[in-house]
Motif scaffolding. Structure first.
Motif, mmCIF file in Angstrom:
data_model
loop_
_atom_site.group_PDB
_atom_site.id
_atom_site.type_symbol
_atom_site.label_atom_id
_atom_site.label_comp_id
_atom_site.label_asym_id
_atom_site.label_seq_id
_atom_site.Cartn_x
_atom_site.Cartn_y
_atom_site.Cartn_z
ATOM 1 N N ASP A 195 -8.917 26.913 -66.836
ATOM 2 C CA ASP A 195 -9.917 25.995 -67.375
ATOM 3 C C ASP A 195 -10.481 25.116 -66.268
ATOM 4 O O ASP A 195 -11.696 24.846 -66.237
ATOM 5 C CB ASP A 195 -9.305 25.120 -68.467
ATOM 6 C CG ASP A 195 -9.014 25.895 -69.748
ATOM 7 O OD1 ASP A 195 -9.583 27.001 -69.913
ATOM 8 O OD2 ASP A 195 -8.215 25.411 -70.570
ATOM 9 N N GLU A 196 -9.629 24.666 -65.362
ATOM 10 C CA GLU A 196 -10.086 23.800 -64.265
ATOM 11 C C GLU A 196 -11.027 24.561 -63.331
ATOM 12 O O GLU A 196 -12.039 24.014 -62.869
ATOM 13 C CB GLU A 196 -8.888 23.245 -63.487
ATOM 14 C CG GLU A 196 -9.258 22.373 -62.285
ATOM 15 C CD GLU A 196 -10.126 21.180 -62.653
ATOM 16 O OE1 GLU A 196 -10.960 20.783 -61.808
ATOM 17 O OE2 GLU A 196 -9.984 20.656 -63.776
ATOM 18 N N ASP A 197 -10.711 25.824 -63.043
ATOM 19 C CA ASP A 197 -11.612 26.637 -62.218
ATOM 20 C C ASP A 197 -12.982 26.748 -62.882
ATOM 21 O O ASP A 197 -14.018 26.632 -62.225
ATOM 22 C CB ASP A 197 -11.034 28.040 -62.013
ATOM 23 C CG ASP A 197 -9.762 28.042 -61.194
ATOM 24 O OD1 ASP A 197 -9.685 27.284 -60.209
ATOM 25 O OD2 ASP A 197 -8.841 28.807 -61.545
ATOM 26 N N PHE A 198 -12.980 26.984 -64.189
ATOM 27 C CA PHE A 198 -14.238 27.117 -64.914
ATOM 28 C C PHE A 198 -15.023 25.806 -64.897
ATOM 29 O O PHE A 198 -16.252 25.808 -64.711
ATOM 30 C CB PHE A 198 -13.970 27.556 -66.350
ATOM 31 C CG PHE A 198 -15.205 27.615 -67.196
ATOM 32 C CD1 PHE A 198 -16.199 28.543 -66.947
ATOM 33 C CD2 PHE A 198 -15.389 26.704 -68.236
ATOM 34 C CE1 PHE A 198 -17.354 28.588 -67.723
ATOM 35 C CE2 PHE A 198 -16.529 26.747 -69.016
ATOM 36 C CZ PHE A 198 -17.512 27.691 -68.754
ATOM 37 N N ILE A 199 -14.341 24.692 -65.060
ATOM 38 C CA ILE A 199 -15.008 23.388 -65.015
ATOM 39 C C ILE A 199 -15.705 23.197 -63.666
ATOM 40 O O ILE A 199 -16.833 22.679 -63.589
ATOM 41 C CB ILE A 199 -13.999 22.255 -65.288
ATOM 42 C CG1 ILE A 199 -13.578 22.270 -66.755
ATOM 43 C CG2 ILE A 199 -14.585 20.893 -64.919
ATOM 44 C CD1 ILE A 199 -12.412 21.359 -67.074
ATOM 45 N N GLN A 200 -15.071 23.646 -62.590
ATOM 46 C CA GLN A 200 -15.681 23.513 -61.264
ATOM 47 C C GLN A 200 -16.931 24.388 -61.137
ATOM 48 O O GLN A 200 -17.901 24.029 -60.448
ATOM 49 C CB GLN A 200 -14.659 23.862 -60.193
ATOM 50 C CG GLN A 200 -13.544 22.829 -60.075
ATOM 51 C CD GLN A 200 -12.443 23.262 -59.118
ATOM 52 O OE1 GLN A 200 -12.686 23.989 -58.164
ATOM 53 N NE2 GLN A 200 -11.231 22.802 -59.388
ATOM 54 N N THR A 201 -16.935 25.532 -61.807
ATOM 55 C CA THR A 201 -18.142 26.359 -61.824
ATOM 56 C C THR A 201 -19.258 25.649 -62.571
ATOM 57 O O THR A 201 -20.417 25.648 -62.121
ATOM 58 C CB THR A 201 -17.841 27.724 -62.468
ATOM 59 O OG1 THR A 201 -16.939 28.452 -61.634
ATOM 60 C CG2 THR A 201 -19.111 28.534 -62.661
ATOM 61 N N VAL A 202 -18.935 25.052 -63.692
ATOM 62 C CA VAL A 202 -19.932 24.284 -64.448
ATOM 63 C C VAL A 202 -20.475 23.143 -63.578
ATOM 64 O O VAL A 202 -21.702 22.896 -63.542
ATOM 65 C CB VAL A 202 -19.318 23.734 -65.743
ATOM 66 C CG1 VAL A 202 -20.266 22.743 -66.430
ATOM 67 C CG2 VAL A 202 -18.971 24.877 -66.696
ATOM 68 N N GLU A 203 -19.601 22.481 -62.855
ATOM 69 C CA GLU A 203 -20.030 21.393 -61.984
ATOM 70 C C GLU A 203 -20.960 21.893 -60.878
ATOM 71 O O GLU A 203 -21.935 21.222 -60.513
ATOM 72 C CB GLU A 203 -18.809 20.695 -61.376
ATOM 73 C CG GLU A 203 -18.001 19.887 -62.399
ATOM 74 C CD GLU A 203 -16.700 19.353 -61.823
ATOM 75 O OE1 GLU A 203 -16.320 19.804 -60.706
ATOM 76 O OE2 GLU A 203 -16.064 18.505 -62.481
ATOM 77 N N LEU A 204 -20.668 23.072 -60.341
ATOM 78 C CA LEU A 204 -21.558 23.657 -59.329
ATOM 79 C C LEU A 204 -22.955 23.864 -59.911
ATOM 80 O O LEU A 204 -23.972 23.533 -59.272
ATOM 81 C CB LEU A 204 -20.994 24.991 -58.845
ATOM 82 C CG LEU A 204 -21.954 25.843 -57.995
ATOM 83 C CD1 LEU A 204 -22.195 25.189 -56.641
ATOM 84 C CD2 LEU A 204 -21.414 27.262 -57.809
ATOM 85 N N MET A 205 -23.035 24.417 -61.103
ATOM 86 C CA MET A 205 -24.333 24.672 -61.720
ATOM 87 C C MET A 205 -25.072 23.366 -62.008
ATOM 88 O O MET A 205 -26.285 23.276 -61.799
ATOM 89 C CB MET A 205 -24.145 25.484 -62.999
ATOM 90 C CG MET A 205 -23.576 26.874 -62.756
ATOM 91 S SD MET A 205 -23.177 27.767 -64.287
ATOM 92 C CE MET A 205 -24.803 27.952 -65.003
ATOM 93 N N GLU A 206 -24.348 22.357 -62.493
ATOM 94 C CA GLU A 206 -24.977 21.066 -62.783
ATOM 95 C C GLU A 206 -25.471 20.383 -61.518
ATOM 96 O O GLU A 206 -26.536 19.754 -61.510
ATOM 97 C CB GLU A 206 -23.985 20.162 -63.522
ATOM 98 C CG GLU A 206 -23.657 20.637 -64.930
ATOM 99 C CD GLU A 206 -22.556 19.832 -65.581
ATOM 100 O OE1 GLU A 206 -22.493 19.819 -66.831
ATOM 101 O OE2 GLU A 206 -21.744 19.210 -64.852
ATOM 102 N N LYS A 207 -24.720 20.526 -60.436
ATOM 103 C CA LYS A 207 -25.100 19.889 -59.177
ATOM 104 C C LYS A 207 -26.254 20.612 -58.503
ATOM 105 O O LYS A 207 -27.215 19.986 -58.044
ATOM 106 C CB LYS A 207 -23.895 19.847 -58.234
ATOM 107 C CG LYS A 207 -24.225 19.312 -56.846
ATOM 108 C CD LYS A 207 -23.021 19.343 -55.922
ATOM 109 C CE LYS A 207 -23.401 18.847 -54.532
ATOM 110 N NZ LYS A 207 -22.244 18.893 -53.587
ATOM 111 N N THR A 208 -26.178 21.932 -58.443
ATOM 112 C CA THR A 208 -27.156 22.711 -57.684
ATOM 113 C C THR A 208 -28.452 22.892 -58.455
ATOM 114 O O THR A 208 -29.521 22.930 -57.862
ATOM 115 C CB THR A 208 -26.568 24.090 -57.322
ATOM 116 O OG1 THR A 208 -25.287 23.909 -56.702
ATOM 117 C CG2 THR A 208 -27.488 24.835 -56.371
#
Length: 473
Positions: free
Chosen positions: A341-354
């Protein structure tokens, strides 16, 4: 690796039409080539068409009139295997109606599943891999003779780049040139190095020759193809090395070519020199597809992606600093072995940031013979993969809608490629940022496919810009 992208991949193709150029048959024999997969497969189909045309084969307008049917396959996408075997079952009726018909499987799946093809579809006459297209005429001749078993040629050739051959391209304004074959990255989830062999670059002189020929034939846009295209290198003994930035610079002066694109670059192979070249040259499209796959540093390491999350973020910053108007897309894969779940959250954060302009979103599916299939249990449930995929699809839809709205009021240079499918009074094309753009035909000027015009953006959807033609200053 696959799932359904939230936007249909513009590089994908799914058969159903002859990929061979419409040419007359001097031998009386006609070929129908169906293509599945990416632009590299389409380019390979044009290459096969060129090889066969050179020995007298013509193009069949329908399957019924074909003497040879070739299915050019993809081994990357999920369900590609089932789709191709289902298609072979459909094509068996043509074989039953015409026992002399030669039916062949070409490309990545042919390389990957040779034994399974022979076992499940024994009526297939030819199985040819991506490095053996020069041998197609001889293989067809052999299959037409007394060959009791399928004719196979699946040898991977680390030197084969098909230099000197001329593909039979379909008429149009946009085409592609393969500048690199194979891949050396060996990401854990990817089958490409095993079905297309090791990376090798096409000689710069050969690329220039093909692009010049395209310009002479009326093409306005060329897309350079390679699995990790910006890792392109070529060097002859005693001469300096040509890198990808050098290759782009060689193509810019070619008269008639108005736009140069390339796909797909690999993050670690972006150099300051390449970024500066893209920023400097107006002909090079201000759009980059930059696969991330994951926003988790841990997952990137497990995938053997050769870059960290911090390095990816810095590359995005460097590109946007040098080219503020750049449009970016990416590949994201969820549900890879070990993804938490934490790995997935970091992917979501990448998309939100980029805030990618658009993205191609997939859930992991195991490809046999990859490192992951051999060593990494597929331990994320299908339910969880689906939930994660739906989440990022919704997220990217909202981001794309906001990004496209920011285009309203701007004027974009649009390469016109034809009439809108929805309204014959509208023209369609792509902006330099690769956004689909629709605008009414101007009343006082004829605008044709291949023209580059200024369009002021007045409205949009989450995937299309809507505008009006304005006179260039």
């Amino acid at each position: 690796m696959t799932s359904d992208p939230f936007v249909r991949d513009p590089n994908a193709h799914n058969g159903e039409q002859n990929s061979m150029l419409d040419i007359e048959s001097r031998s009386g024999k006609k070929v129908f080539i169906e293509t599945y997969g990416c632009q590299m497969n389409l380019a390979d189909s044009e290459l096969m068409g060129g090889v066969l045309a050179g020995t007298g084969y013509g193009s069949a307008k329908t399957l019924d009139e074909a003497d040879v049917i070739l299915i050019n396959t993809c081994a990357v996408r999920e369900r590609a295997e089932d789709r191709i075997f289902g298609r072979l079952t459909d094509l068996l009726r043509y074989k039953n109606a015409n026992p002399d018909l030669v039916l062949g499987i070409a490309g990545c799946m042919a390389q990957h599943l040779r034994e399974k093809i022979i076992d499940q579809a024994p009526y297939v006459d030819i199985v040819v891999g991506p490095d053996s297209y020069r041998n197609l005429p001889a293989m067809i001749d052999k299959a037409t003779g007394e060959a009791a078993d399928p004719v196979l040629d699946l040898k991977l050739d680390k030197a084969e780049v098909y230099e000197g051959l001329t593909p039979k391209r379909r008429p149009g304004i946009s085409g592609w040139v393969s500048v690199q074959r194979g891949c050396d990255k060996f990401c854990t989830f990817c089958i490409v190095p095993f079905v297309r062999g090791r990376e090798r670059g096409v000689a710069p002189s050969e690329v220039v020759r093909q692009v010049r020929e395209m310009a002479e034939q009326g093409y306005k846009e060329v897309t350079l193809l390679g699995q990790t295209v910006n890792s392109y290198r070529h060097q002859l003994p005693g001469e300096p090395e040509t890198d990808f930035a050098d290759l782009l610079s060689m193509l810019v002066p070619i008269d008639g070519i108005e736009r140069i694109r390339f796909t797909s670059p690999y993050p670690t192979d972006f150099t300051p020199k390449l970024i500066e070249t893209i920023a400097r040259e107006d002909k090079i499209s201000k759009y980059l597809h930059l696969p991330a796959q994951s926003g988790s540093a841990r997952m990137l390491e497990m995938m053997r992606r050769q870059y960290t999350r911090d390095e990816y973020d810095k590359l995005i910053d460097d590109i946007r600093t040098a080219i503020p108007d750049i449009a970016l897309s990416t590949d994201i894969m969820v549900g890879s072995p070990g993804e938490t779940d934490e790995d997935f959250i970091q992917t979501v954060e990448l998309m939100e940031k980029t805030r990618f302009d658009f993205a191609y979103l997939f859930k992991y599916s195991e490809r046999s013979n990859t490192y992951a299939a051999r060593n990494m249990p597929d331990d994320v449930s299908e339910q969880e993969k689906g939930d994660r995929l739906r989440h990022i699809i919704e997220l990217q839809e909202s981001i794309s809608a906001e990004v496209f709205k920011q285009e309203i009021g701007r004027t974009r240079r649009v390469l016109v490629d034809g009439v809108s499918r929805r309204d014959e009074n509208d023209l369609a094309g792509r902006s330099d940022q690769f956004k689909r753009t629709i605008f009414p035909k101007p009343a006082d000027r004829e605008v044709k496919p291949g023209d580059i015009v200024d369009v002021r953006i007045t409205d949009c959807t989450s995937h299309t810009l809507i505008g009006e033609y304005v006179e260039s200053k």
